[in-house]
Write a protein that holds these residues in place. Sequence first.
Motif, mmCIF file in Angstrom:
data_model
loop_
_atom_site.group_PDB
_atom_site.id
_atom_site.type_symbol
_atom_site.label_atom_id
_atom_site.label_comp_id
_atom_site.label_asym_id
_atom_site.label_seq_id
_atom_site.Cartn_x
_atom_site.Cartn_y
_atom_site.Cartn_z
ATOM 1 N N ILE A 218 2.255 -9.182 8.935
ATOM 2 C CA ILE A 218 1.026 -8.920 8.085
ATOM 3 C C ILE A 218 0.840 -7.169 8.676
ATOM 4 N N ALA A 219 0.647 -6.257 7.706
ATOM 5 C CA ALA A 219 0.557 -4.903 7.976
ATOM 6 C C ALA A 219 -0.718 -4.669 8.721
ATOM 7 N N GLU A 220 -0.836 -3.953 9.762
ATOM 8 C CA GLU A 220 -2.176 -3.442 10.133
ATOM 9 C C GLU A 220 -2.699 -2.028 9.521
ATOM 10 N N ALA A 221 -3.787 -1.651 10.001
ATOM 11 C CA ALA A 221 -4.502 -0.536 9.331
ATOM 12 C C ALA A 221 -3.430 0.565 9.714
ATOM 13 N N PHE A 222 -3.342 1.621 8.671
ATOM 14 C CA PHE A 222 -2.572 2.712 8.886
ATOM 15 C C PHE A 222 -3.305 3.885 8.681
ATOM 16 N N ASN A 226 -8.539 3.895 8.968
ATOM 17 C CA ASN A 226 -8.620 2.410 9.057
ATOM 18 C C ASN A 226 -8.423 1.559 7.861
ATOM 19 N N MET A 227 -7.514 1.755 6.929
ATOM 20 C CA MET A 227 -7.194 1.057 5.885
ATOM 21 C C MET A 227 -5.860 0.677 5.750
ATOM 22 N N GLY A 228 -5.491 -0.191 4.828
ATOM 23 C CA GLY A 228 -4.073 -0.591 4.533
ATOM 24 C C GLY A 228 -3.725 -1.901 5.247
ATOM 25 N N ALA A 229 -4.397 -2.549 5.744
ATOM 26 C CA ALA A 229 -3.970 -3.606 6.460
ATOM 27 C C ALA A 229 -4.093 -4.879 5.386
ATOM 28 N N GLY A 230 -3.239 -5.759 5.516
ATOM 29 C CA GLY A 230 -3.178 -6.944 4.444
ATOM 30 C C GLY A 230 -3.829 -8.392 5.141
ATOM 31 N N PRO A 231 -3.377 -9.491 4.242
ATOM 32 C CA PRO A 231 -2.621 -9.357 2.959
ATOM 33 C C PRO A 231 -3.519 -9.294 1.899
ATOM 34 N N SER A 232 -2.676 -9.057 0.781
ATOM 35 C CA SER A 232 -3.558 -8.536 -0.368
ATOM 36 C C SER A 232 -2.717 -9.112 -1.447
ATOM 37 N N GLN A 253 -2.538 -3.812 2.000
ATOM 38 C CA GLN A 253 -3.801 -3.729 1.113
ATOM 39 C C GLN A 253 -3.385 -3.284 -0.296
ATOM 40 N N VAL A 254 -3.575 -3.676 -1.255
ATOM 41 C CA VAL A 254 -3.195 -3.483 -2.745
ATOM 42 C C VAL A 254 -4.166 -2.594 -3.157
ATOM 43 N N GLY A 255 -3.779 -1.384 -3.954
ATOM 44 C CA GLY A 255 -4.684 -0.442 -4.728
ATOM 45 C C GLY A 255 -3.954 -0.016 -5.940
ATOM 46 N N HIS A 256 -4.886 0.578 -6.812
ATOM 47 C CA HIS A 256 -4.504 1.164 -7.904
ATOM 48 C C HIS A 256 -3.557 0.448 -8.907
ATOM 49 N N ILE A 257 -4.075 -0.863 -9.140
ATOM 50 C CA ILE A 257 -3.258 -1.478 -9.906
ATOM 51 C C ILE A 257 -3.477 -1.023 -11.322
ATOM 52 N N GLN A 258 -2.136 -0.732 -11.918
ATOM 53 C CA GLN A 258 -2.096 -0.180 -13.268
ATOM 54 C C GLN A 258 -1.215 -0.970 -14.098
ATOM 55 N N SER A 259 -1.091 -1.243 -15.401
ATOM 56 C CA SER A 259 -0.009 -1.624 -16.282
ATOM 57 C C SER A 259 0.507 -0.654 -17.096
ATOM 58 N N ASN A 260 1.871 -1.024 -17.578
ATOM 59 C CA ASN A 260 2.690 -0.306 -18.408
ATOM 60 C C ASN A 260 2.173 -0.513 -19.719
ATOM 61 N N PRO A 261 1.408 0.424 -20.513
ATOM 62 C CA PRO A 261 0.925 0.192 -21.651
ATOM 63 C C PRO A 261 1.868 0.053 -22.901
ATOM 64 N N TRP A 262 3.213 0.462 -22.698
ATOM 65 C CA TRP A 262 4.044 0.550 -23.634
ATOM 66 C C TRP A 262 5.259 -0.761 -23.252
ATOM 67 N N ASN A 263 5.253 -1.432 -22.050
ATOM 68 C CA ASN A 263 5.756 -2.622 -22.035
ATOM 69 C C ASN A 263 5.131 -3.574 -21.307
ATOM 70 N N ALA A 264 5.124 -4.707 -22.068
ATOM 71 C CA ALA A 264 4.237 -5.898 -21.444
ATOM 72 C C ALA A 264 4.884 -6.574 -20.324
ATOM 73 N N GLY A 265 4.095 -6.926 -19.245
ATOM 74 C CA GLY A 265 4.434 -7.438 -18.286
ATOM 75 C C GLY A 265 5.030 -6.996 -17.031
ATOM 76 N N GLU A 266 4.868 -5.377 -17.040
ATOM 77 C CA GLU A 266 5.261 -4.323 -16.036
ATOM 78 C C GLU A 266 3.860 -4.135 -15.329
#
Length: 473
Positions: A218-222, A226-232, A253-266
Amino acid sequence: MTKNRLDLIYSTVLCAFLMFPALADAQIGRRFPSERKVVKDPVTGTMLTFLTSTPGGDSKIYPTHPQWTSDGQWIIFRSGRVPGEAMAVNEKTGDLVQVTEGGYSGALSIAQKSMKLYFLRNVPVPTPAAAEAGTTQPARRRNAPRPMQVIEVDLARVFADSKAGKMQKPSVYQRVCGTTPESMGASGDLALDGGEETVYFRVGKEESAKYLAAGTKIAEAFGPRNMGAGPSGIGSMNIRTGALKHVVSVPFQVGHIQSNPWNAGEIVFCWETGGKSPQRTWTVMADGTGLRPLYPEADYEWVTHEAVISRDEVAIAIMGHRKIPGTENTGVNAPGTAVSGANPGQEADWGPSGNRSKPTGLGIVNLRTREMTIAGQTASGSGLWHVHGSPDGRWATGDDFSRTLYLIDRHSREMIELTKGHKETASDHIHPTFSPDGTRIQIQSAMLSDDGKSMNICVVPVPEEWLKRNYRK
């Protein structure tokens, strides 16, 4: 007291709590006077269309997400005009309309195939004992997991009834697609899939840990924030049935989740540290397969602000905002600003990355071939920071620490300044995003603010002479 009676009180208190924000002066469909102004940039001469122009606490949706409704007429944005609610402004008329009631949490996600808006909403849950006493449950600790609703707004109906002056109750316009359990820890950057049947969201540590392979480190904060530690992780919900699925877990730590509006499932997302990450950009498919770094970065590279810009491409910033070691007293690469907070990421704890001893600039990564090209870079200063591009592949855009907006012709590599003077004292950065047709760029700006901080929604055109350019393929 009987169970039925207790259940009735519970339901009544819950409904009252949920509806509390729906005051008479804060209703969905409420209209505000137009503030639309066209202002000439005093330096570049570009004609800027400010769709809001008073200090209303405005801010645009983050560049990872669409800004315009599917009909191309309205821009959705966040605002303090009605605290906690989202607003829409008509680009042509300047009409301002409140488009949510009951609040939202995290990102606003606008459908591109229908006139719908999606977002997460906190679900306040009173305990039965508190309900019987006529109170809500005791305050939770900050950021504690809670159930979350996924809400769908019928924007077409809101706009039509608002214009006619015949608004109905909020449930006519807002639909609960489903609710996540508290244990899931759902939060954050809700993104609507390109197929517009599923939404994605961040999943909490405890839930994410269930899906990691035994022995995963598991990643520690970077870094100094003091952010970035997991899991996520990332979860999904079917907006028709409310069915929930786990997409992927990662040890950071997961951030900025975005989809591909032109390609479903990405899906594209990042390792969020608040600055430099060991490996910033990632991509995965909706079924959890294909997890990999989007752009594998070196220790000396400071990659940030990824944004899906077309069916096959993601724009990234490879920062060049720090001085080259050993040149501190020569003026080489000095960003040169005295404004506190305008030149971030200078702390030594971020490591050796982010200077121009190596290539930097606005990168375009191809999701299929995995090739990356540099579209352009400023001659000095911080370099391009928040980046985007037109879906047709003609243009790229970016801002820098001075809040100057740049336009790049991806064919000729020509780069110009489109607009300046958006005030380094502003409460946020200008965050450029291209319109779907590639003819204009939306930003947020403090140019008109008396306090130098409050921001407004502004649209910047691509120059007409650029739009007339033709290229042989």
